[in-house]
Design a protein around this motif. Structure first.
Motif, mmCIF file in Angstrom:
data_model
loop_
_atom_site.group_PDB
_atom_site.id
_atom_site.type_symbol
_atom_site.label_atom_id
_atom_site.label_comp_id
_atom_site.label_asym_id
_atom_site.label_seq_id
_atom_site.Cartn_x
_atom_site.Cartn_y
_atom_site.Cartn_z
ATOM 1 N N TYR A 128 43.757 36.805 42.919
ATOM 2 C CA TYR A 128 43.155 37.460 44.276
ATOM 3 C C TYR A 128 44.174 37.010 45.361
ATOM 4 C CZ TYR A 128 40.467 39.430 48.007
ATOM 5 O OH TYR A 128 40.172 39.795 48.863
ATOM 6 N N ASP A 135 47.084 35.620 45.133
ATOM 7 C CA ASP A 135 48.290 36.022 45.013
ATOM 8 C C ASP A 135 48.810 37.415 45.452
ATOM 9 O OD1 ASP A 135 49.199 33.514 44.187
ATOM 10 O OD2 ASP A 135 49.249 34.047 42.091
ATOM 11 N N ALA A 136 47.652 38.364 45.244
ATOM 12 C CA ALA A 136 47.743 39.991 45.618
ATOM 13 C C ALA A 136 47.749 39.889 47.077
ATOM 14 C CB ALA A 136 46.459 40.587 45.098
ATOM 15 N N GLU A 186 50.970 39.246 48.269
ATOM 16 C CA GLU A 186 52.055 40.175 47.864
ATOM 17 C C GLU A 186 51.911 41.325 48.938
ATOM 18 O OE1 GLU A 186 51.443 41.439 44.121
ATOM 19 O OE2 GLU A 186 52.372 39.414 43.059
ATOM 20 N N GLN A 187 50.810 41.717 49.509
ATOM 21 C CA GLN A 187 50.429 42.523 50.489
ATOM 22 C C GLN A 187 50.806 42.412 51.843
ATOM 23 O OE1 GLN A 187 46.263 43.467 49.982
ATOM 24 N NE2 GLN A 187 46.298 43.754 47.887
#
Length: 296
Positions: free
Chosen positions: A206, A208-209, A212-213
């Protein structure tokens, strides 16, 4: 070949050596070594390389692990089936669980199961990823596994029972500017220090996402020992994104628990191997089907 030899073989595999296995089995090391040599003669292949006090599996030894677990587990199931005539008055159930799900729903499930079958010991093995849970069940290391994943329930290698969903929440220490809030957006974690899990876990995926955003946060600590997570938050080391299984425990300890928007959740499930289950495992599954999860 007999089942006792296979049990001795697996004890050496699980404990990492002959000395520890002998202690675990309450047998002398010479007796253990003699049983393994007899098994090796019967199979026509060495199962371990003896290197000093260490026992390193040979290729043949590695190939024997899964069939040996299946054979031993089948015998245990047969014994337990006979014992079930006595209404589960004794026995042991091995369950693998990911850390956050060991907080909930496992606590509620064990409480309900133990109230019905107080003489059955539930032994919980710690694993950290969904793949680890499935592998432990598939190979017979345990009979049941509790997991949480972003995708659907696994069905190919194991049988699955859905236990609902757990959304992600944020643990915040007392005195933090966010502590008085009820919710927070993922973007508001920019610039904050976070305590994260190891790669392969849901809480790590979560955050890490988020990164990335474009959400720029600092990793204050990466932790496998989930028992230390809440103390680290309370000590002000950082904030932590966890599943809502932690909600009740965190609030009792004095942390604030904020919903994260937009809502993102994991699917929670209980998996079992296909085929005949021990009476204890079957009873635990029945308990899971009828036990309501705790409210948030």
């Amino acid at each position: 070949m007999d089942i006792r030899q296979l049990e001795y073989f697996l004890a050496i595999v699980d404990s990492g050596g002959f000395n520890r296995a002998a202690t675990t089995l309450y047998v002398s090391q010479p007796s253990l070594s003699q049983a393994i040599r007899a098994l090796e003669r019967d199979l026509g292949s060495e199962l371990f390389h003896r290197i000093g006090r260490r026992a390193v599996l040979t290729e043949a030894g590695r190939a024997l692990i899964e069939p040996a677990r299946t054979a031993v587990r089948s015998l245990e199931t047969a014994r337990a089936s006979v014992a079930s005539v006595h209404e589960l008055r004794s026995g042991r159930l091995d369950v693998a669980s990911m850390p956050s799900q060991a907080v909930e729903p496992l606590t509620t499930l064990i409480r309900a199961f133990s109230s019905r079958y107080p003489q059955v010991v539930v032994a919980v093995k710690a694993v950290f990823t969904t793949r680890d849970v499935i592998e432990a069940v598939r190979t017979g290391t345990v009979e049941l596994g509790l997991f949480a994943a972003t995708g659907g329930l696994p069905e190919k290698e194991v049988a699955s029972l859905s236990l609902g969903r757990q959304r992600f929440v944020l643990l915040v220490p007392p005195g933090d500017p966010l502590a008085a809030r009820r919710s927070v957006s993922g973007e508001e974690l920019a610039g904050r220090r976070l305590i994260v899990g190891q790669p392969g876990t849901g809480m790590r995926a979560y955050v890490d996402a988020l990164h990335e955003q474009g959400v720029d946060f600092t990793v204050a600590a990466e932790i496998e020992h989930r028992v230390a997570l809440l103390p680290l938050v309370l000590a002000g080391v950082g904030l932590a994104v966890v599943t809502e299984s932690w909600r009740g425990l965190a609030r009792q300890a004095g942390a604030s628990v904020l919903d994260i928007t937009p809502e993102t959740a994991l699917q929670v499930g209980l998996v079992s191997r296909r085929g005949l289950l021990s009476p204890a495992a079957a009873a635990f599954l029945d308990t899971a089907r009828t036990t309501r999860p705790p409210s948030s």
